[in-house]
Design a protein around this motif. Structure first.
Motif, PDB file in Angstrom:
ATOM      1  N   LYS A  11      -0.688  -8.506  -7.313  1.00  0.00           N
ATOM      2  CA  LYS A  11       0.089  -8.245  -6.108  1.00  0.00           C
ATOM      3  C   LYS A  11      -0.883  -8.059  -4.952  1.00  0.00           C
ATOM      4  O   LYS A  11      -1.795  -7.230  -5.026  1.00  0.00           O
ATOM      5  CB  LYS A  11       0.951  -6.998  -6.300  1.00  0.00           C
ATOM      6  CG  LYS A  11       1.889  -6.740  -5.160  1.00  0.00           C
ATOM      7  CD  LYS A  11       2.821  -5.583  -5.487  1.00  0.00           C
ATOM      8  CE  LYS A  11       3.800  -5.379  -4.344  1.00  0.00           C
ATOM      9  NZ  LYS A  11       4.689  -4.255  -4.618  1.00  0.00           N
ATOM     10  N   SER A  13      -2.439  -6.942  -1.429  1.00  0.00           N
ATOM     11  CA  SER A  13      -2.345  -5.720  -0.631  1.00  0.00           C
ATOM     12  C   SER A  13      -1.404  -5.940   0.535  1.00  0.00           C
ATOM     13  O   SER A  13      -1.171  -7.058   0.979  1.00  0.00           O
ATOM     14  CB  SER A  13      -3.721  -5.329  -0.091  1.00  0.00           C
ATOM     15  OG  SER A  13      -4.521  -4.795  -1.099  1.00  0.00           O
ATOM     16  N   SER A  98      -5.539  -1.243  -2.694  1.00  0.00           N
ATOM     17  CA  SER A  98      -5.312  -2.234  -3.750  1.00  0.00           C
ATOM     18  C   SER A  98      -5.218  -1.568  -5.124  1.00  0.00           C
ATOM     19  O   SER A  98      -4.335  -1.892  -5.916  1.00  0.00           O
ATOM     20  CB  SER A  98      -6.450  -3.253  -3.755  1.00  0.00           C
ATOM     21  OG  SER A  98      -6.347  -4.098  -4.870  1.00  0.00           O
ATOM     22  N   LEU A 101      -1.867  -0.159  -6.060  1.00  0.00           N
ATOM     23  CA  LEU A 101      -0.864  -1.127  -6.520  1.00  0.00           C
ATOM     24  C   LEU A 101      -1.029  -1.415  -8.003  1.00  0.00           C
ATOM     25  O   LEU A 101      -0.045  -1.554  -8.731  1.00  0.00           O
ATOM     26  CB  LEU A 101      -0.995  -2.433  -5.732  1.00  0.00           C
ATOM     27  CG  LEU A 101      -0.680  -2.376  -4.246  1.00  0.00           C
ATOM     28  CD1 LEU A 101      -1.032  -3.716  -3.596  1.00  0.00           C
ATOM     29  CD2 LEU A 101       0.773  -2.039  -4.031  1.00  0.00           C
ATOM     30  N   TYR A 105       1.548  -0.312 -11.386  1.00  0.00           N
ATOM     31  CA  TYR A 105       2.124  -1.361 -12.237  1.00  0.00           C
ATOM     32  C   TYR A 105       2.410  -0.819 -13.635  1.00  0.00           C
ATOM     33  O   TYR A 105       1.549  -0.236 -14.277  1.00  0.00           O
ATOM     34  CB  TYR A 105       1.168  -2.549 -12.317  1.00  0.00           C
ATOM     35  CG  TYR A 105       1.545  -3.584 -13.345  1.00  0.00           C
ATOM     36  CD1 TYR A 105       2.751  -4.261 -13.280  1.00  0.00           C
ATOM     37  CD2 TYR A 105       0.673  -3.890 -14.397  1.00  0.00           C
ATOM     38  CE1 TYR A 105       3.091  -5.215 -14.211  1.00  0.00           C
ATOM     39  CE2 TYR A 105       1.001  -4.837 -15.327  1.00  0.00           C
ATOM     40  CZ  TYR A 105       2.214  -5.509 -15.236  1.00  0.00           C
ATOM     41  OH  TYR A 105       2.548  -6.456 -16.172  1.00  0.00           O
TER      42      TYR A 105
END
Length: 113
Positions: A11, A13, A98, A101, A105
């Motif tokens: 994914k 940023s 980052s 993220l 997850y």
């Protein structure tokens, strides 16, 4: 690039971080930043050694975060080398923006029959 299997999860940023970093690095003469620019100019003129050490510390922190992202990828079952490299470089550039993220997850767990 987010597939349901989890081995290729990536994914990008937030656009906020990407554009913000670009604008900060390219288009920020200290005269246009008001009091913050004056403060930054003062630091550059009077405490350049401290800024130099801070820059190296930030670089080291981003490098450590990038290597942590590789470990987190491994723990979460992301085993595609290209995807892991994407996470590594993105985390090196944007740090926790980052890595956060990746940490959020939650891979799908396979049910045992």
């Amino acid at each position: 690039m987010a597939k349901s299997g989890g081995g290729d999860y990536f994914k990008r940023s937030s656009l906020f971080w990407i554009v913000g970093l670009f604008l900060l690095l390219k288009h920020s003469p200290s005269s246009t930043l008001g009091p913050y620019g004056t403060f930054c100019r003062y630091l550059v003129d009077n405490h350049s050694g401290l800024l130099y050490k801070g820059w190296w510390a930030a670089l080291a922190i981003h490098a450590v975060e990038a290597f942590v992202s590789l470990k987190v990828c491994s723990n979460k079952g992301i085993n595609n080398m290209t995807t892991r490299c994407l996470w590594f470089f993105q985390t090196f550039l944007f740090g926790f923006a980052s890595l956060g993220l990746l940490i959020k997850y939650k891979p799908e767990r396979r049910k045992k029959n």
